[in-house]
Design an enzyme around this catalytic site. Structure first.
Site, mmCIF file in Angstrom:
data_model
loop_
_atom_site.group_PDB
_atom_site.id
_atom_site.type_symbol
_atom_site.label_atom_id
_atom_site.label_comp_id
_atom_site.label_asym_id
_atom_site.label_seq_id
_atom_site.Cartn_x
_atom_site.Cartn_y
_atom_site.Cartn_z
ATOM 1 N N HIS A 31 1.071 -1.411 -0.023
ATOM 2 C CA HIS A 31 0.223 -0.084 -0.034
ATOM 3 C C HIS A 31 1.107 1.459 -0.369
ATOM 4 O O HIS A 31 1.795 1.055 0.550
ATOM 5 C CB HIS A 31 -0.987 -0.208 1.104
ATOM 6 C CG HIS A 31 -0.078 0.665 2.549
ATOM 7 N ND1 HIS A 31 -0.996 1.591 2.702
ATOM 8 C CD2 HIS A 31 0.166 -0.324 3.501
ATOM 9 C CE1 HIS A 31 0.236 1.637 4.243
ATOM 10 N NE2 HIS A 31 0.496 0.457 4.926
ATOM 11 N N ASP A 74 5.719 2.888 6.880
ATOM 12 C CA ASP A 74 4.291 1.806 6.969
ATOM 13 C C ASP A 74 3.671 3.164 6.120
ATOM 14 O O ASP A 74 3.002 4.468 5.954
ATOM 15 C CB ASP A 74 3.415 2.618 8.184
ATOM 16 C CG ASP A 74 2.235 1.868 8.172
ATOM 17 O OD1 ASP A 74 2.103 1.310 7.068
ATOM 18 O OD2 ASP A 74 1.569 1.922 8.539
ATOM 19 N N GLU A 112 -6.270 1.682 2.392
ATOM 20 C CA GLU A 112 -5.584 0.499 2.970
ATOM 21 C C GLU A 112 -5.784 0.959 4.212
ATOM 22 O O GLU A 112 -5.959 0.182 5.294
ATOM 23 C CB GLU A 112 -3.863 0.473 2.723
ATOM 24 C CG GLU A 112 -3.596 -1.275 3.587
ATOM 25 C CD GLU A 112 -2.958 -0.579 5.186
ATOM 26 O OE1 GLU A 112 -3.057 -2.294 5.866
ATOM 27 O OE2 GLU A 112 -2.692 0.168 5.368
ATOM 28 N N ASP A 160 4.267 -4.744 3.239
ATOM 29 C CA ASP A 160 3.945 -3.506 3.931
ATOM 30 C C ASP A 160 4.813 -3.509 5.661
ATOM 31 O O ASP A 160 4.053 -4.361 6.225
ATOM 32 C CB ASP A 160 2.480 -4.198 4.628
ATOM 33 C CG ASP A 160 1.466 -2.941 5.364
ATOM 34 O OD1 ASP A 160 2.602 -2.258 5.810
ATOM 35 O OD2 ASP A 160 0.843 -2.964 5.045
#
Length: 514
Positions: A276, A288, A322, A351
């Site tokens: 993502h 992230d 996401e 991820d």
């Protein structure tokens, strides 16, 4: 032609034929064409050598620069995310891939206020997290008595759990468990409550969601077990008055998934890898999940540079939204025809692959660790083994991590596509045993900046990043030519792995639904 001339011509022809044949005879038998496995191993070595964390870090710098120009975020539906999509799109088109955007609409949310203050008898502020898709209260909050469920078997899930008139005009204090947060706040609303505070049934803060934009009835937030139990004990001793200020911005937005696939290779054997691209609104999202996104970009560019002609179609995907509950990958899967679903032979998800206090976690495809969710679809055990074999070859320690549903493998698993991938940990706490195994600091989160503004360019472990970029490169190289290993039996090998960073039922990246 005279007889002598005919003899001479025949002899000349024979000599010519012999001259042509001689090199063939000297060369020996023809060499067999390399097998798909051999081609895959060769391409794997090429990609692992070419793709490095140092090169992938350049993309992280771009993501940081984009966030810096856009209020410090790359959240889905924002200019920061749109610019991130445009950056990767330009690189993939220049590399020769077939590139597509997929637009979809979703409900964007952002916290305006999340505050719980005890007015009396012991004034103080209690940390609280707004539950996504909650109803919002008035500016300044609601001041009202706190009413706790009676001790015993009451769960807050049913109307009978709420004594008659006890909760009217009050803020309900309810313990987590048994049913969804949506059901708890609805039952409290039916009992006349004007707000709800749900406290955790395990250590740590409670980051939850109502799960549906239309389900919120009253302002609802989550607090830790320790704070909830303290409030319940205080309420049992007499009246407690609190001010609950829960407000959420909510609006419809459009955002984009991006896919890039090789122009050659059999579409009936599509190999898919995804990450993502969106961040949370609070920060730039460099670990992230800029890390997974950048790793895919770098390997894709190395694949194009290699001039390889994969037997299978390789498709890279960068998902959006996401952080709002896997909305991008769900939209993508929902848009596939039955034929297109059948063409995707595997999905690998990356991820958070550079957490600063990293663990090396591989998704537990065969449920050999017996934690949480069951095994992935048939072939997932083989994907896990492919990654662990590669890590073993590099003497990199690893553990399993559960398919908790917290990332974009979820929609693929739901339709039976073999899935796997790696993860270096989020808000979970590294154990002393893991610190001895992986390095880093015990008693500290794998990523102390998870979902915060400090998840920036300095929030990256380059060693972990390099290991995982190599994992991506190895998988792309091998599966681009050979997916036969997906049907080979593998031995189940339990590890000490767990959920990697918490468990429970999740809507997506970390928000529990019950």
């Amino acid at each position: 032609m005279p007889l002598r001339n005919r003899a001479t011509a025949a002899a000349t022809a024979a000599l010519a034929a012999a001259a042509v044949a001689a090199p063939l005879l000297l060369a020996g038998p023809a060499t067999a064409a390399p097998s798909p496995a051999q081609q895959g191993n060769k391409l794997s070595r090429t990609l692992v050598k070419g793709a490095t964390a140092k090169d992938a870090f350049r993309h992280l710098k771009v993501f940081q620069a984009i966030a810096d120009r856009n209020d410090g975020t790359r959240v889905a539906g924002s200019a920061g995310h749109d610019m991130s999509v445009a950056y990767i799109e330009a690189l993939m088109k220049a590399a020769g891939y077939k590139v597509e955007r997929q637009a979809f609409d979703y409900v964007y949310t952002e916290t305006i206020a999340e505050k719980l203050q005890v007015v009396s008898p012991s004034p103080r502020e209690v940390p609280i997290k707004l539950m996504t898709y909650t109803a919002s209260g008035p500016e300044g909050g609601i001041t009202a008595p706190l009413a706790a469920l009676p001790a015993g078997n009451a769960t807050g899930c049913e109307a009978d759990d709420y004594a008659s008139d006890t909760f009217t005009g009050k803020i309900a204090l309810v313990k987590r468990g048994t049913c969804s947060f949506a059901q708890k706040q609805a039952a409290a609303a039916d009992a006349g409550a004007v707000g709800a505070v749900i406290y955790n049934n395990t250590d740590g803060a409670l980051n939850g969601t109502i799960g549906d934009p239309g389900a919120g009835r009253i302002p609802t937030g989550g607090v830790s077990m320790a704070d909830g139990e303290a409030l319940a004990a205080e309420a049992a001793q007499g009246g407690v008055e609190v001010t609950l200020d829960i407000r959420e911005l909510r609006e419809d937005r459009t955002t984009y998934n991006l896919t890039a696939e090789t122009r050659g290779g059999s579409a009936d054997r599509t190999v898919m890898l995804g990450a993502h691209l969106d961040s949370v609104s609070e920060g730039p999202g460099i670990n992230d999940n800029g890390s997974g996104s950048a790793g895919l970009v770098e390997v894709a560019m190395e694949l194009a540079k290699s001039k390889a002609k994969p037997a299978n179609k390789v498709r890279f995907a960068w998902w959006s939204a996401e952080e709002f509950g896997l909305l991008g990958s769900e939209a993508y899967v929902a848009g596939l025809s039955e034929e297109q679903r059948a063409q995707i032979k595997l999905y690998l998800n990356f991820d958070m692959i550079a957490s600063p206090n990293a663990g090396y976690f591989v998704y537990d495809g065969d449920d050999s660790d017996g934690v949480g969710a069951g095994a992935g679809p048939e072939g997932s055990a083989q994907l896990e083994r492919g990654i662990t074999d590669f890590l073993d070859s590099k003497s990199i320690p690893h553990e399993g991590t559960d398919f908790t549903g917290r990332s974009d493998y979820g929609p693929f698993i739901e339709i039976g596509i073999p899935s796997g991938g790696t993860f270096t940990g989020a808000e979970g706490i590294k154990t002393p045993e893991q610190a001895a195994k992986f390095g880093g600091e015990a008693g500290v989160a794998y990523d102390p900046c998870y979902h915060q503004a400090c998840d920036d360019i300095d929030n990256v472990d380059m060693k972990a990043f390099d290991v995982n970029v190599d994992v991506i490169a190895d998988a792309v190289g091998r599966y681009a030519h050979d997916i036969s290993t997906l049907s080979e039996p593998v031995e189940s090998v339990p590890t000490d792995g767990d959920a990697g960073s918490g468990g429970g039922l999740h809507d997506g990246h970390g928000r529990v639904t019950e």
